[in-house]
Write an enzyme that holds these catalytic residues in place. Structure first.
Site, PDB file in Angstrom:
ATOM      1  N   CYS A 118       0.818  -1.231   0.000  1.00  0.00           N
ATOM      2  CA  CYS A 118       0.000   0.000   0.000  1.00  0.00           C
ATOM      3  C   CYS A 118       0.846   1.273   0.000  1.00  0.00           C
ATOM      4  O   CYS A 118       0.338   2.347  -0.320  1.00  0.00           O
ATOM      5  CB  CYS A 118      -0.954   0.009   1.189  1.00  0.00           C
ATOM      6  SG  CYS A 118      -2.087  -1.377   1.154  1.00  0.00           S
ATOM      7  N   HIS A 262      -3.529   7.252   1.960  1.00  0.00           N
ATOM      8  CA  HIS A 262      -3.926   5.922   1.498  1.00  0.00           C
ATOM      9  C   HIS A 262      -5.257   5.567   2.164  1.00  0.00           C
ATOM     10  O   HIS A 262      -5.450   5.804   3.344  1.00  0.00           O
ATOM     11  CB  HIS A 262      -2.844   4.906   1.870  1.00  0.00           C
ATOM     12  CG  HIS A 262      -3.291   3.498   1.704  1.00  0.00           C
ATOM     13  ND1 HIS A 262      -3.838   3.041   0.523  1.00  0.00           N
ATOM     14  CD2 HIS A 262      -3.308   2.448   2.560  1.00  0.00           C
ATOM     15  CE1 HIS A 262      -4.163   1.765   0.668  1.00  0.00           C
ATOM     16  NE2 HIS A 262      -3.850   1.387   1.898  1.00  0.00           N
ATOM     17  N   ASN A 292     -10.080  -0.384  -0.228  1.00  0.00           N
ATOM     18  CA  ASN A 292      -8.621  -0.262  -0.206  1.00  0.00           C
ATOM     19  C   ASN A 292      -8.053  -0.812  -1.517  1.00  0.00           C
ATOM     20  O   ASN A 292      -8.103  -2.012  -1.751  1.00  0.00           O
ATOM     21  CB  ASN A 292      -8.088  -1.047   1.001  1.00  0.00           C
ATOM     22  CG  ASN A 292      -6.571  -0.984   1.126  1.00  0.00           C
ATOM     23  OD1 ASN A 292      -5.871  -0.578   0.204  1.00  0.00           O
ATOM     24  ND2 ASN A 292      -6.072  -1.398   2.273  1.00  0.00           N
TER      25      ASN A 292
HETATM   26  O1  UT7 Z   1      -3.763  -1.088   3.644  1.00  0.00           O
HETATM   27  C1  UT7 Z   1      -2.864  -1.604   4.574  1.00  0.00           C
HETATM   28  C2  UT7 Z   1      -3.210  -1.214   5.923  1.00  0.00           C
HETATM   29  N1  UT7 Z   1      -4.414  -1.877   6.362  1.00  0.00           N
HETATM   30  C3  UT7 Z   1      -5.018  -1.424   7.411  1.00  0.00           C
HETATM   31  O2  UT7 Z   1      -4.559  -0.442   7.933  1.00  0.00           O
HETATM   32  C4  UT7 Z   1      -6.216  -2.143   7.988  1.00  0.00           C
HETATM   33  C5  UT7 Z   1      -6.215  -1.929   9.463  1.00  0.00           C
HETATM   34  N2  UT7 Z   1      -7.264  -2.605  10.215  1.00  0.00           N
HETATM   35  C6  UT7 Z   1      -8.568  -2.292  10.113  1.00  0.00           C
HETATM   36  O3  UT7 Z   1      -8.958  -1.497   9.292  1.00  0.00           O
HETATM   37  C7  UT7 Z   1      -9.532  -2.901  11.098  1.00  0.00           C
HETATM   38  O4  UT7 Z   1      -8.802  -3.556  12.106  1.00  0.00           O
HETATM   39  C8  UT7 Z   1     -10.549  -3.907  10.470  1.00  0.00           C
HETATM   40  C9  UT7 Z   1     -11.533  -3.144   9.622  1.00  0.00           C
HETATM   41  C10 UT7 Z   1      -9.808  -4.915   9.618  1.00  0.00           C
HETATM   42  C11 UT7 Z   1     -11.311  -4.616  11.561  1.00  0.00           C
HETATM   43  O5  UT7 Z   1     -11.996  -3.679  12.381  1.00  0.00           O
HETATM   44  P1  UT7 Z   1     -11.922  -3.773  13.953  1.00  0.00           P
HETATM   45  O6  UT7 Z   1     -12.762  -2.706  14.460  1.00  0.00           O
HETATM   46  O7  UT7 Z   1     -10.461  -3.755  14.309  1.00  0.00           O
HETATM   47  O8  UT7 Z   1     -12.618  -5.136  14.236  1.00  0.00           O
HETATM   48  P2  UT7 Z   1     -12.035  -6.395  14.972  1.00  0.00           P
HETATM   49  O9  UT7 Z   1     -11.069  -7.106  14.093  1.00  0.00           O
HETATM   50  O10 UT7 Z   1     -11.583  -6.028  16.339  1.00  0.00           O
HETATM   51  O11 UT7 Z   1     -13.323  -7.256  15.100  1.00  0.00           O
HETATM   52  C12 UT7 Z   1     -14.411  -6.863  15.963  1.00  0.00           C
HETATM   53  C13 UT7 Z   1     -15.515  -7.881  15.824  1.00  0.00           C
HETATM   54  C14 UT7 Z   1     -15.028  -9.306  15.926  1.00  0.00           C
HETATM   55  O12 UT7 Z   1     -16.012 -10.030  16.633  1.00  0.00           O
HETATM   56  P3  UT7 Z   1     -15.633 -10.697  18.005  1.00  0.00           P
HETATM   57  O13 UT7 Z   1     -14.503 -11.623  17.675  1.00  0.00           O
HETATM   58  O14 UT7 Z   1     -15.255  -9.567  18.883  1.00  0.00           O
HETATM   59  O15 UT7 Z   1     -16.895 -11.397  18.379  1.00  0.00           O
HETATM   60  C15 UT7 Z   1     -14.960  -9.783  14.519  1.00  0.00           C
HETATM   61  O16 UT7 Z   1     -15.123 -11.170  14.372  1.00  0.00           O
HETATM   62  O17 UT7 Z   1     -16.093  -7.756  14.527  1.00  0.00           O
HETATM   63  C16 UT7 Z   1     -16.112  -9.029  13.886  1.00  0.00           C
HETATM   64  N3  UT7 Z   1     -15.905  -8.852  12.466  1.00  0.00           N
HETATM   65  C17 UT7 Z   1     -16.915  -8.676  11.596  1.00  0.00           C
HETATM   66  N4  UT7 Z   1     -18.241  -8.647  11.772  1.00  0.00           N
HETATM   67  C18 UT7 Z   1     -18.987  -8.431  10.675  1.00  0.00           C
HETATM   68  C19 UT7 Z   1     -14.748  -8.807  11.781  1.00  0.00           C
HETATM   69  N5  UT7 Z   1     -14.982  -8.595  10.471  1.00  0.00           N
HETATM   70  C20 UT7 Z   1     -16.308  -8.525  10.337  1.00  0.00           C
HETATM   71  C21 UT7 Z   1     -17.168  -8.337   9.233  1.00  0.00           C
HETATM   72  N6  UT7 Z   1     -18.491  -8.293   9.443  1.00  0.00           N
HETATM   73  N7  UT7 Z   1     -16.706  -8.171   7.982  1.00  0.00           N
END
Ligand code: UT7
Length: 335
Positions: A118, A262, A292
């Site tokens: 990225c 980005h 992204n």
């Molecule tokens: O381009 C390179 C750089 N990339 C980035 O910078 C990406 C950085 N990371 C992120 O943008 C975020 O961490 C994500 C969007 C990937 C995830 O968001 P988050 O707020 O950090 O969610 P999380 O991973 O902490 O997940 C929270 C909850 C989880 O449930 P439990 O385990 O707490 O019960 C996940 O299983 O949300 C759940 N979850 C979803 N639910 C519905 C994760 N993905 C999804 C989904 N739909 N697509």
């Protein structure tokens, strides 16, 4: 040492290509345990573009590149160098840039890819800057292009909802520098930390283990990401490197016309803006439309800002990215 104050590296043209097919969050709900509300709230993404079967990183890059050349009034045979930033190349080798050279018939150019995921576009910009400011080349076509849809695991809701396909291009041109405040790339700042290589990666090792069936079954040729850890480091590094770029050029946020970050997650951008006290109105945001697009996101953003009149002559823009590697960087451009 070469005097880098003799030449400037100006943006002479921009271009972008987005595939026609739109994949909305609602459509993803049909195949994944996810919801439009979750994706919108946690990422800002509402839809993304998906390449058609016949489209590849090189075909999209060539379209974006063609537009940038036309906008800059430069014919393909005048291009000295084509750099393609991509982490979804057409094939392992030769480079996607060589396919682009052939498609554009830019046969007087050298062509190669760079791999900084990225952050690839910013890394490419730093390379182009050196060649142009030292006078080595006159016209460089720098393109970011990705078919992320081919390297995501469509059953992994943690990653597949995030990514989209597309390409963006800049034609960069060497011009004699008349005064210190002249238009052009003012500075680039790039960094890597290989200790964080497994935060976001495609673990299937082609050179490491050879292509093998088990890796296919385990979807190791797809993007894996530790979302939370990546989020935290992305905020920290992006804020830091923007601050560094501003200080290096002795400019304040007030003097920046537009920040083009980005587009990985709207929340990352909002936290960075808050830390740097950067007004959101001065930040380009198109993640809701494209998700992204890795190395393509910044040049797509620049092209959009140019077309919408959000970049005016004499203004200063800041670009910033964080990506797998870990890699991160920023650039300052005066128009
Ligand atoms: O381009 C390179 C750089 N990339 C980035 O910078 C990406 C950085 N990371 C992120 O943008 C975020 O961490 C994500 C969007 C990937 C995830 O968001 P988050 O707020 O950090 O969610 P999380 O991973 O902490 O997940 C929270 C909850 C989880 O449930 P439990 O385990 O707490 O019960 C996940 O299983 O949300 C759940 N979850 C979803 N639910 C519905 C994760 N993905 C999804 C989904 N739909 N697509």
């Amino acid at each position: 040492m070469t005097d880098l104050n003799t030449f400037s590296a100006v943006v002479a043209g921009t271009g972008a290509y987005l595939p026609e097919k739109i994949l909305t969050n609602r459509e993803l709900e049909k195949t994944l345990d996810t919801s439009d509300a979750w994706i919108t709230e946690r990422t800002g993404i509402r839809e993304r573009r998906i390449a058609a079967n016949e489209e590849t990183s090189s075909s999209m890059a060539a379209e974006a590149g063609k537009q940038a050349l036309q906008a800059g009034g430069v014919s393909p045979e005048k291009v000295d160098l084509i750099i393609v930033a991509t982490s979804s190349p057409d094939v392992l080798f030769p480079s996607t840039a060589c396919f682009v050279q052939n498609k554009l018939q830019a046969f007087n150019s050298a062509a190669y890819d760079i791999s900084a995921v990225c952050s690839g576009f910013i890394f490419g910009l730093s390379i182009a800057e050196q060649y142009l400011k030292t006078g080595r080349y006159e016209n460089i076509l720098l393109i970011g292009s990705e078919v992320n849809s081919r390297i995501v695991d469509w059953s992994d809701r943690h990653t597949c909802i995030l990514f989209g396909d597309g390409a963006g291009a800049l034609l960069l041109k060497r011009v004699a520098q008349k005064k210190k405040s002249a238009a052009g790339i003012l500075s680039t700042h790039i960094y890597s930390d290989g200790r964080l290589s497994d935060l976001i990666w495609v673990p299937g090792g082609i050179g490491k283990t050879g292509i093998n069936k088990q890796d296919m079954v385990d979807k190791k040729y797809c993007i894996k990401m530790s979302g939370n850890a990546t989020f935290k480091v992305a905020v920290k590094r992006m804020a830091e490197v923007i601050q560094e770029a501003l200080e290096f050029n002795d400019i304040s946020t007030d003097e920046v016309g537009i920040l083009i970050p980005h587009q990985a997650n709207e929340r990352i951008i909002r936290v960075v803006a808050e830390r740097l006290k950067f007004p959101m109105e001065k930040i380009l945001m198109n993640i809701h439309k494209y998700g992204n697009t890795s190395a393509a996101s910044i040049p797509i953003g620049i092209d959009e800002a140019k077309r919408n009149g959000r970049i005016q002559s004499g203004e200063t823009s800041v670009l910033a990215a964080v990506g797998a590697g870990l890699t991160w960087g920023a650039a300052v451009i005066r128009w």
